[in-house]
Design a protein around this motif. Structure first.
Motif, PDB file in Angstrom:
ATOM      1  N   GLY A 119      -5.273  -7.669  -9.800  1.00  0.00           N
ATOM      2  CA  GLY A 119      -4.740  -6.499  -9.791  1.00  0.00           C
ATOM      3  C   GLY A 119      -5.724  -5.601 -10.773  1.00  0.00           C
ATOM      4  N   SER A 120      -6.985  -5.623 -10.437  1.00  0.00           N
ATOM      5  CA  SER A 120      -7.996  -4.949 -11.260  1.00  0.00           C
ATOM      6  C   SER A 120      -7.996  -3.543 -11.401  1.00  0.00           C
ATOM      7  CB  SER A 120      -9.462  -5.550 -11.151  1.00  0.00           C
ATOM      8  OG  SER A 120      -9.517  -5.629  -9.719  1.00  0.00           O
ATOM      9  N   SER A 121      -7.103  -2.878 -10.116  1.00  0.00           N
ATOM     10  CA  SER A 121      -7.414  -1.654 -10.336  1.00  0.00           C
ATOM     11  C   SER A 121      -6.541  -0.959 -11.179  1.00  0.00           C
ATOM     12  CB  SER A 121      -6.932  -1.069  -8.756  1.00  0.00           C
ATOM     13  OG  SER A 121      -5.614  -1.483  -8.626  1.00  0.00           O
ATOM     14  N   ILE A 254      11.984  -9.451  -3.072  1.00  0.00           N
ATOM     15  CA  ILE A 254      11.145 -10.219  -2.098  1.00  0.00           C
ATOM     16  C   ILE A 254       9.732  -9.344  -2.290  1.00  0.00           C
ATOM     17  CG2 ILE A 254      11.774  -8.628  -0.341  1.00  0.00           C
ATOM     18  CD1 ILE A 254      11.254 -10.965   1.678  1.00  0.00           C
ATOM     19  N   PHE A 255       8.633  -9.955  -2.112  1.00  0.00           N
ATOM     20  CA  PHE A 255       7.223  -9.188  -2.118  1.00  0.00           C
ATOM     21  C   PHE A 255       6.625  -9.549  -0.794  1.00  0.00           C
ATOM     22  CE2 PHE A 255       2.643  -9.817  -2.564  1.00  0.00           C
ATOM     23  CZ  PHE A 255       2.450  -8.604  -3.448  1.00  0.00           C
ATOM     24  N   LEU A 256       6.171  -8.671  -0.348  1.00  0.00           N
ATOM     25  CA  LEU A 256       5.406  -8.561   1.224  1.00  0.00           C
ATOM     26  C   LEU A 256       3.991  -8.131   1.048  1.00  0.00           C
ATOM     27  CD1 LEU A 256       8.343  -7.006   1.715  1.00  0.00           C
ATOM     28  CD2 LEU A 256       8.046  -8.819   3.412  1.00  0.00           C
ATOM     29  N   TYR A 257       3.067  -8.900   1.527  1.00  0.00           N
ATOM     30  CA  TYR A 257       1.878  -8.265   1.834  1.00  0.00           C
ATOM     31  C   TYR A 257       1.424  -8.659   3.412  1.00  0.00           C
ATOM     32  CZ  TYR A 257      -2.278  -5.611   0.915  1.00  0.00           C
ATOM     33  OH  TYR A 257      -3.006  -4.396   1.000  1.00  0.00           O
ATOM     34  N   PRO A 258       1.705  -7.984   4.079  1.00  0.00           N
ATOM     35  CA  PRO A 258       1.552  -8.302   5.702  1.00  0.00           C
ATOM     36  C   PRO A 258       0.035  -7.904   6.237  1.00  0.00           C
ATOM     37  CG  PRO A 258       2.864  -6.348   5.567  1.00  0.00           C
ATOM     38  CD  PRO A 258       2.592  -6.823   3.966  1.00  0.00           C
TER      39      PRO A 258
END
Ligand code: AHM
Ligand code: MG
Length: 333
Positions: A119-121, A254-258
């Motif tokens: 999460g460096s940004s 819920i966490f999504l990174y599609p």
């Protein structure tokens, strides 16, 4: 006043429950705790000293690397290297696997995959970041350790966790027997057991996805996001997977990174982002799958830096999302 249990005491206590244990994993976990404290110290003073900002180099994937990433990477590598229990490290910041020389000529038993500062940004705007780690056992001690030694399914991971550098600093980890959370007490410099035996709620009121990519998502993802919005679920997206998943772990959701057009395989890394977070969430009673409906923990990695899509969080919500994928997908799953 209730008795405080420090991370070291907790690790030692668990080791004593397993007489067959050699203590080597315990020692590695303790070293990760020490590294986390050092990284935490730097993260906390990031606004005070001139350590913020772009270092000027790019890491091999083309993402801009910031100074604190480099610091966290170096500290983690140096502590793991001196531990004597870690034979090799795979880090998001290093293209090649890092071989660790033997300490006192003793063979180490473990491999560590990590994202030293995820999460460096968020770093230079004072928003939470995290460290993610997964510990693997060397499967064949007679074989030389290579990057291939890391290509094990998540189900083989023996310990995994994360450190969240947030309003307080927490270390959350599992050795496959439940999940426990420790909060750093800065006054004594110790991680203290604050959240024993964490259980994720069956569902929650939150969903977490980069909705800015809505139009770049596949139709099933768009339908699911519409559904969350129809239900008036609250959208929370920090842009730091550790922080976003941490919220789901405690409050449900819920966490999504599609996949997106930019990242057709998903953005997040299988070995040191998706697998460790999935192990923690599953151990807390949650689910974690990719958009091909495979359980993340059962995916056979073929590359140390491979990317993955992810749907992770409260079990009832991940199951529901699964139904959306089955119903609306235009690809074969
Ligand atoms: P990083 O390891 O380069 O920091 O990238 C991983 C981060 C995750 O923490 C977060 O969930 C995701 O990237 C955010 O990506 P995006 O800005 O595309 O939504
Ligand atoms: Mg990362």
């Amino acid at each position: 006043m209730s008795k405080i249990t420090t991370l070291d005491e907790f690790i030692l206590h668990n080791e004593n429950l397993h007489p067959e244990s050699t203590g080597k994993l315990s020692s590695l976990l303790r070293d990760i705790g020490v590294a986390a404290k050092i990284v935490n110290r730097e993260v906390n003073k990031a606004g005070l000293v001139n350590i913020l900002g772009i270092e000027g180099s790019e890491n091999f994937t083309g993402d801009m690397v910031q100074k604190l990433d480099i610091f966290a990477n170096e500290k983690m590598i140096s502590l793991l290297s001196n531990s004597g229990e870690c034979a090799a490290i795979v880090s998001e910041e290093n293209e090649e696997m890092i071989s660790v020389p033997k300490v006192k000529n003793i063979n180490a038993n473990y491999l560590v995959a990590m994202d030293p500062l995820d999460g460096s940004s968020n770093i230079d705007v004072n928003v939470s970041v995290g460290t993610i780690f997964g510990i693997y056992k060397i499967q064949d001690e007679n074989k030389e350790v290579t990057a291939e030694s890391f290509l094990q399914k998540g189900v083989e991971v023996i310990a995994a966790g994360y450190v969240l550098y947030g309003t307080s600093t927490m270390l959350v980890y599992t050795t496959g027997n439940g999940v426990n959370g420790f909060t750093l007490d800065p006054s004594i410099g110790e991680f203290c057991l604050s959240h024993p035996n964490i259980k994720i709620p069956d569902r929650g009121n939150y969903y977490s996805v980069n909705q800015g990519y809505y139009l770049k998502f596949d139709v099933e993802m768009r339908r699911y996001i519409d559904y969350c919005s129809d239900l008036n679920l609250r959208l929370r997206y920090i842009g730091s997977m550790v922080s976003d998943v941490h919220r789901m772990l405690f409050q449900g959701g819920i966490f999504l990174y599609p996949n997106t057009r930019k990242y057709p395989q998903g953005k997040l890394r299988l070995l040191y982002e998706c697998v460790p977070m999935s192990m923690v969430v599953e151990q807390a009673g949650g689910h974690a799958i990719n958009t091909k409906l495979e359980r993340i923990m059962e995916v056979q990695p073929v590359n140390i830096h491979q990317r993955s899509t992810i749907v992770i969080g409260s079990p009832a919500m991940v199951k529901e999302m699964q139904e959306f994928i089955k119903k609306y997908t235009q690809h074969e799953v």
